[in-house]
Design a protein around this motif. Structure first.
Motif, mmCIF file in Angstrom:
data_model
loop_
_atom_site.group_PDB
_atom_site.id
_atom_site.type_symbol
_atom_site.label_atom_id
_atom_site.label_comp_id
_atom_site.label_asym_id
_atom_site.label_seq_id
_atom_site.Cartn_x
_atom_site.Cartn_y
_atom_site.Cartn_z
ATOM 1 N N THR A 159 116.444 -0.386 51.260
ATOM 2 C CA THR A 159 115.570 0.786 51.323
ATOM 3 C C THR A 159 115.073 0.998 52.743
ATOM 4 O OG1 THR A 159 113.593 -0.526 50.897
ATOM 5 C CG2 THR A 159 114.770 0.316 48.964
ATOM 6 N N GLY A 160 114.303 2.060 52.956
ATOM 7 C CA GLY A 160 113.717 2.311 54.271
ATOM 8 C C GLY A 160 112.795 1.182 54.700
ATOM 9 N N TRP A 161 111.979 0.714 53.748
ATOM 10 C CA TRP A 161 111.099 -0.403 54.054
ATOM 11 C C TRP A 161 111.912 -1.644 54.401
ATOM 12 C CZ3 TRP A 161 106.294 -0.011 55.369
ATOM 13 C CH2 TRP A 161 105.500 1.020 54.849
ATOM 14 N N GLY A 162 113.076 -1.787 53.733
ATOM 15 C CA GLY A 162 113.947 -2.930 54.007
ATOM 16 C C GLY A 162 114.455 -2.897 55.434
ATOM 17 N N LEU A 163 114.796 -1.698 55.884
ATOM 18 C CA LEU A 163 115.285 -1.542 57.256
ATOM 19 C C LEU A 163 114.192 -1.949 58.248
ATOM 20 C CD1 LEU A 163 117.791 -0.481 58.772
ATOM 21 C CD2 LEU A 163 116.589 1.692 58.985
ATOM 22 N N TRP A 164 112.994 -1.488 57.968
ATOM 23 C CA TRP A 164 111.848 -1.814 58.824
ATOM 24 C C TRP A 164 111.593 -3.314 58.819
ATOM 25 C CZ3 TRP A 164 109.635 -0.356 62.865
ATOM 26 C CH2 TRP A 164 108.309 -0.636 63.175
ATOM 27 N N PHE A 165 111.752 -3.919 57.647
ATOM 28 C CA PHE A 165 111.579 -5.371 57.537
ATOM 29 C C PHE A 165 112.625 -6.091 58.392
ATOM 30 C CE2 PHE A 165 112.542 -9.450 55.481
ATOM 31 C CZ PHE A 165 111.288 -10.019 55.445
#
Lengths: 370, 390
Positions: free
Chosen positions: B283-289
């Protein structure tokens, strides 16, 4: 895990005082007992299928708690069109969720059985009262707002614009009124009996009775019976709770348990770290010492070895020198003797020579032999 | 001293003094606003977002980046790495100032700062992680102050007092490690109470472990980073021992940080596996992580490793700066960015200019005080009278 639970219960126990049942102050920490909340704690059952969104409860709450009057009056139902939450002068709100027909849900502090806010408060300004109310003591509050971070329902508000005496605000379950034997303001005024006040354990029975008596009318779930370890406010709904702004992913674990693991490491760290670190220090010190001793020993050995070698060489040199000296002396003696013998032979050959020379040569030879 | 003063007077309007002067002036104005008009007047905090950058940066990052104190002093005095000796004093000073500023910043953030002693002396709420943080920070600030006093005593010429404090070194160091372990980890554990609010990729039952482990390389990186700055600006205050040992400190901490950061990547992956959160990575949050984990932990870890293998201090210094940024990113992610991730964007928090201004003001105060102390007291050099005394 065990430690924090005990601490938590102890802190609650202290809040109750000596007059209450002894069982409550008992530490359950090391046992497998489960804290079920205060048996006689009160609660409110909110049947959202009965709520008509009249906002009377909001008005009563405002009056009972002597809060600032809102800009728009309580009979203005257009307010319901926007999603609202509790605020510094708003302890409860009713939200409308579009469905057929519209669903109205009242929102306020749920007065958790094991409140996240009380567990999070570092000055015990928030406590779970034996009546079921989660009460706030302004005189202790530092204003860190960790309770607001901790609350899974996003309920506590803060008077941010008060420079000198800001405080946390939230529903009190009308504890002062309960103590006077009255109903909470919102419950008393509700025209449709969408709110029912009573002992929590009785309300759970009432809720389930309604579910079983009207099949298909309700979702088969009493919200708050188990959420976050249970709350004093309980909810019934005909629409899935997630669709009426109530999170279904909170789980049934009481909030204090989430931090109990981390709190449980405290005594271990305090007990073990100094021992371990002193050990590390001792080991490194000892290694230094041994290395030092070994170095000294090596130096000594090298020194001894060098001395021995030197002595040996000196001895050899001495012997050689003595020998050389002896040889030299011998040679000299030999030479002198030979010379003397030669002279004697020459003398013998020339007996007629003057005697003066003969005497001097004889004295010289004698001296050298000494 | 009189000589120093005349020099200072002569150079009153240096660029450094002018810039810091302006920042401090603005800071004073914000301070007045804060205490006359309330928190609401200067911040964007609201009832959904009770903690902003005053907690997310000033407290969370401040404490993490002040970890150099316990890391360096334990390396030198407990683990017996004597070559780190000249790095201990600057690290202790930074840590002391760091913690002092954290407490200073808290006065802005909490509603009634004059009640800050309450949790310790008046009504301790022992079930709270924040109580643990408060108690440990209070005690550790005291420890750091005592650890710092020999520099001041040497400057002032109090020989007996100094000798007395020096005898406590080992005990203070061990006490410092215990307290640091506790409060560094409990800063992470603070957020464990709100699993429904923090994004699952950052939330973990191991948050307290993550915070403690990352505080170690945060401290090391900060020692290297701060050393780099000090070499640039305060080179003339350093003695030969300090200059000779500084490369060893950079290489030693670089190597250690590389190992610990590799371990950190490992435990973060274990954390994802334990909660089976792999699907969030797409997800987008995963990318940021992944930006945080790969870009700001794994990458500098590799850079550190290469630097220490090749004996390349430039690599290590870049890695140190990068890691400091990574720590700030991590702490902000947990306390502000990935916190309340489920709220609609209109209800999310973005700091106000005055909040950012206050934070810059507080950091500036730290730099000014550090400079004041480091140019006067024996921090980057040994006092000539005490050379043989350690």
């Amino acid at each position: 895990m065990a430690i924090s639970r005990r601490k938590f219960l102890t802190s609650i126990g202290a809040a109750i005082g000596a007059g209450t049942t002894g069982a409550l102050t008992k530490a359950y920490g090391a046992s497998n007992k489960h804290f079920m909340g205060y048996p006689d704690g009160f609660g409110v059952l909110h049947d959202t299928t009965r709520c008509i969104g009249c906002r009377k409860c909001e008005q009563a709450c405002n009056e009972v708690n002597k809060l600032d009057k809102p800009e728009r009056p309580f009979d203005d139902l257009k307010v319901l069109d926007q999603k609202r939450r509790t605020g510094e002068a708003v302890y409860t709100v009713v939200n409308k969720f579009s469905a057929a027909p519209d669903v109205f849900v009242k929102k306020q502090c749920n007065h958790c059985q094991e409140p996240a806010c009380a567990s999070a408060c570092f000055v015990k300004a928030l406590k779970k009262d034996k009546t079921g109310a989660v009460v706030y003591d302004e005189s202790l509050c530092v204003g860190c707002r960790y309770c607001m971070v901790a609350c899974p329902f996003n309920i506590p508000a803060y008077t941010y614009n008060d420079p000198l005496s800001p405080k946390v605000t939230k529903c009190t379950l009308c504890l002062p009124r309960i103590q006077e034997g009255k109903l909470p303001g919102c419950v008393e005024i509700c025209p449709k009996e969408a709110l029912v006040f009573g002992k929590r354990k009785d309300l759970i029975k009432v809720a389930w009775k309604r579910i079983t008596q009207s099949p298909g009318h309700y979702i088969e779930h009493v919200y708050g019976e188990h959420e976050m370890g249970g709350t004093s406010w309980l909810y019934l709904s005909g629409t899935p709770f997630e669709e009426i702004g109530m999170r279904e992913d909170l789980g049934i674990t009481p909030a204090p348990q989430f931090t109990s693991g981390a709190l449980g490491t405290v005594p271990i760290v305090v007990g073990l770290w100094p021992v371990l670190l002193t050990g590390v220090y001792a080991i490194s010190k000892r290694k230094d010492k041994i290395a030092d001793e070994e170095r000294k020993e090596a130096v000594q050995t090298a020194k001894d070895h060098a001395t021995d070698e030197m002595n040996k060489q000196l001895d050899q040199l001495k012997t050689r020198m003595t020998k050389e000296k002896e040889t030299a002396v011998k040679n000299e003696v030999k030479k002198a003797l030979e010379a003397a013998a030669k002279k004697a032979a020459e003398e013998a050959k020339a007996v007629e020579k003057p005697p003066v020379v003969q005497n001097a040569a004889g004295a010289d030879t004698g001296n050298e032999e000494e | 001293m009189t000589k120093d003063k005349t020099i200072a007077k002569k150079q009153l309007f240096t660029p450094f003094n002018v810039i810091t002067g302006i920042i401090i002036f603005i800071g004073v104005i914000i301070t007045i606003l804060r205490f006359t008009r309330g928190i609401g007047a200067v911040t964007n905090l609201d009832n959904n977002n009770p903690w902003g950058i005053w907690i997310g940066f000033d407290l969370m990052c401040g404490v993490a980046l002040a970890a150099g104190g316990y890391v360096t002093s334990s390396a030198c005095y407990i683990f017996g790495l004597k070559k780190f000796h000249s790095a201990v004093r600057p690290a202790i000073l930074t840590a002391f100032l760091g913690y002092a500023l954290v407490v200073f910043a808290l006065h802005y953030d909490v509603g009634r700062p004059w009640r800050l002693p309450y949790p310790i002396f008046y009504s301790p709420g022992t079930s709270s992680l924040l109580f643990e943080v408060g108690l440990c920070v209070f005690l550790y600030l005291t420890v750091l102050f005592i650890e710092w006093t020999p520099s001041a005593f040497e400057w002032l010429g109090f020989k007996t007092l100094r000798a007395w404090v020096m005898r406590l070194t080992l005990v203070l160091t061990i006490f410092g490690v215990v307290l640091s372990t506790l409060h560094q980890s409990s800063l992470g554990a603070l957020f464990q109470i709100a699993p429904s609010k923090l994004h699952p990729l950052w939330y973990s039952g191991y948050l307290h472990v993550y915070f403690f482990i990352s505080s170690m390389f945060a401290g090391m990186s900060m020692v290297i980073f701060e050393g780099t700055l000090a070499h640039k600006w305060l080179h003339d205050k350093m003695d030969e021992t300090h200059l000779a040992e500084s490369e060893g400190v950079v290489l030693g901490f670089g190597k250690a940080a590389s190992f610990i950061m590799m371990g950190d990547v490992g435990i973060k992956l274990i954390g994802i596996a334990v909660d089976n959160n792999w699907h969030y990575l797409t997800t987008g949050w995963g990318l940021w992580f992944l930006v945080e984990l790969v870009g700001f932990v794994l990458f500098p870890a590799i850079l550190y490793g290469m630097g220490s293998r090749e004996k390349n201090t430039t690599f290590i210094r870049i890695a140190a700066f990068w890691t400091v940024l990574g720590i700030i990113l991590n702490r902000l992610n947990i306390s502000v960015i990935a916190f309340n991730y489920h709220l609609p964007s209109a209800e999310r928090y973005v700091p106000s200019f005055l909040e950012v201004g206050t934070t810059i003001f507080i950091v500036t105060v730290g730099v000014v005080v550090y400079k004041f102390i480091a140019t006067r007291m024996p921090i980057l050099h040994e006092h000539p009278a005490y050379k043989e005394h350690h």
